[in-house]
Design an enzyme around this catalytic site. Structure first.
Site: not given
Ligand SMILES: O=P(O)(O)OC[C@H]1O[C@](O)(CO)[C@@H](O)[C@@H]1O
Length: 534
Positions: A366, A397, A210, A204, A280-281, A506
């Site tokens: 979250e 198990h 990452e 987003k 995002g979620r 972060k």
């Molecule tokens: O889609 P983006 O902006 O890369 O964010 C990834 C994720 O990082 C967060 O903002 C924090 O972990 C989540 O809520 C989100 O889904």
């Protein structure tokens, strides 16, 4: 956004507290099942594609009635309407949360002009990414699609693609890369052909560390295969990059993002946007779900949306007593705040749903793992339980020993399918029998034989039953969990749509990366394990 009463500030809360002390906590499910032959029938709640059996929970009729009164006292119906009519629910980020719009059918009438406008823009974006998905699906030169994203830009699509593996188009592999650890992408790249792979950059913000690092490494790998060396630390495409390679990147990398500018600087031309009001979620229904659309195709993607929409309709219109997301959320409050159970185990008896617990960890923890209410006042109560689990029968198990005999009580949520998938009918019957046996064992316990074989019993569980693992059922199941999370958040007085808690870590990671290596002479750097990591 309407400020509705927090659960602990209502009259039914006091009544529940009294009832819990007097009788509620002493409910014996074994006796209740024996005494009331209709308990199973009475406590079944039916929603589109999902049925739930609540009869093995630590609930009596008074508790159930008081929980309904609690929901009313919290003006839950106002909150539900607010979700569907477009109130700005995400107050700390001044954003709406209109994810239900993403799955509404073509003839849906928006609630107001702003939502109608949003719907129109969303439809254009949806059409574009679904058309692109079909293009990839029919392109024999593409064998592999890699979604690079994390959190909501990974877990939702990953869990759905995995759940609907039986619907995946043959000849297209769909991979998910999320971790900062270079081994995640590195091990995938070893299996991939740069001439047959398309990368979907799902972010987003297009700023998540990452995702950006992995995207840059993937791009450098693609360019290296065509004889051009590019520093994987660099975001923008270099000006001296030959036109054919610029074109290659534009063909092999697409982005699903709200930050088109950053994606363009990276070298992406095909950008599938989604609006700021998609959290995002809650984003797998948007262009973030492109990997799903490539895996299962336009028609099945639409069936996924339709299943979610059916659950939306149930959530909005069913009375509190028969409203499945609401009933599950009320149970969460009862267990977390009265019994003090700190976790809930998810046990999907379905190989396809094996990653559902990981998805729910983000969705619930979250969203509702918060310390203050929507007015910034510290919460007096604990909120989201720890959500965890593994698929059945594997869980039997591994950790079910603790759930049967351990000192702490962990409510279990079983998910079982009525119809078989692959494999033999005997296998499926055995799978179902094992799920039901676990629920019965948790209830009845064992009190004969040597002490070490005893199980206390009266341990709570809920059984969710789906007819089959198809797109509509998966859509409904996920929407069910979204709404349950929202309801629990509203009862607790939480803004479920922000996640400020992840920011601190972060920022500290950035600070560590920007600090010169720790040495005995670097007094500015705090002494900790970084000294060993170098
Ligand atoms: O889609 P983006 O902006 O890369 O964010 C990834 C994720 O990082 C967060 O903002 C924090 O972990 C989540 O809520 C989100 O889904």
């Amino acid at each position: 956004m309407p400020v509705t009463p927090r659960c602990d500030q209502t009259a039914p809360w006091g009544q529940l507290t009294e009832h819990f002390k007097a009788r509620g906590r002493h409910v014996d499910v074994r006796q209740a099942l024996a005494q009331e032959s209709a308990r199973f029938e009475r406590m079944g709640v039916h929603a589109p594609y999902v049925r739930a059996d609540f009869s093995r929970n630590l609930l009596d009729e008074t508790t159930q009635q008081l929980l309904v009164q609690l929901a009313r006292a919290c003006e839950l119906q106002t909150s539900i309407e607010a979700l569907f009519t477009g109130a700005q629910l995400n107050t700390t980020e001044q954003r709406a949360a209109w994810h239900v719009l993403l799955r509404c059918p073509a003839d849906y009438r928006a609630e107001n002009a702003a939502m109608a406008q949003a719907l129109q823009e969303m439809r254009a974006s949806q059409e574009a990414f679904l058309a692109f998905a079909e293009q990839v699906r029919h392109d024999p030169s593409v064998t592999d699609v890699v979604n690079i994203g994390i959190g909501g830009s990974d877990l939702g699509p990953a869990v759905v693609v995995q759940a609907l593996e039986a619907y995946r188009s043959q000849g297209k592999r769909v991979h998910f890369v999320s971790n900062m650890d270079g081994d995640d992408l590195g091990l995938k790249l070893r299996q991939l052909d740069p001439n047959r792979t398309v990368f979907l950059l799902a972010s987003k913000s297009f700023g998540t560390a990452e995702t950006i690092v992995n995207a840059q490494v993937a791009r450098a790998w693609m360019l290296a295969a065509h004889g051009f060396t590019m520093d994987p630390q660099v975001h923008a495409l270099p000006a001296q990059l030959p036109a054919d390679l610029r074109d290659l990147i534009a063909r092999r990398f697409v982005a699903m993002t709200s930050n088109a500018e950053a994606a363009r600087a990276f070298g992406v031309e095909a950008i599938f946007p989604f609006a700021d009001w998609v959290g995002g979620r809650f984003s797998l229904w948007s262009s973030i779900g492109l990997s799903i659309a490539i895996a299962i195709g336009r028609e099945q993607f639409q069936a996924l949306l339709a299943g979610a929409h059916a659950m939306d309709g149930h959530f909005r219109s069913a009375p509190i007593e028969r409203n499945l997301p609401v009933q599950l959320a009320l149970l969460d409050v009862w267990y977390r705040n009265f019994f003090g159970f700190t976790s809930r185990c998810i046990a999907p008896y379905s190989h396809g749903l094996r990653r559902l617990p990981a998805y729910l960890q983000q969705l619930e923890m979250e969203s509702n793992g918060k310390g203050c209410d929507w007015d910034g006042r510290p919460l007096a109560l604990p909120t989201a339980p720890v959500v965890w689990g593994e698929p059945g029968t594997n869980c039997q198990h591994a950790f079910f020993q603790l759930i049967h005999q351990g000192q702490q009580i962990i409510p279990v949520e079983f998910i079982v399918l009525r119809e078989q998938g692959m494999g033999t009918l005997e296998q499926h019957r055995a799978l179902q029998a094992n799920a039901v046996a676990q629920a019965r064992a948790l209830t009845q316990g064992k009190h004969t034989g040597p002490a070490h074989t005893h199980c206390p019993g009266n341990r709570p569980s809920t059984m969710l039953v789906l007819d089959r693992l198809d797109p509509a059922s998966v859509g409904a199941l996920i929407a069910l969990y979204e709404h349950r999370t929202f309801v629990a958040g509203r009862l607790w007085g939480i803004n479920s749509f922000d996640q400020w808690g992840v920011e601190l870590g972060k920022n500290l990671a950035k600070e560590i990366l920007n600090t010169p290596a720790q040495t005995a002479t670097n007094a500015a750097a705090p002494q900790d394990v970084m000294a060993w990591l170098g």
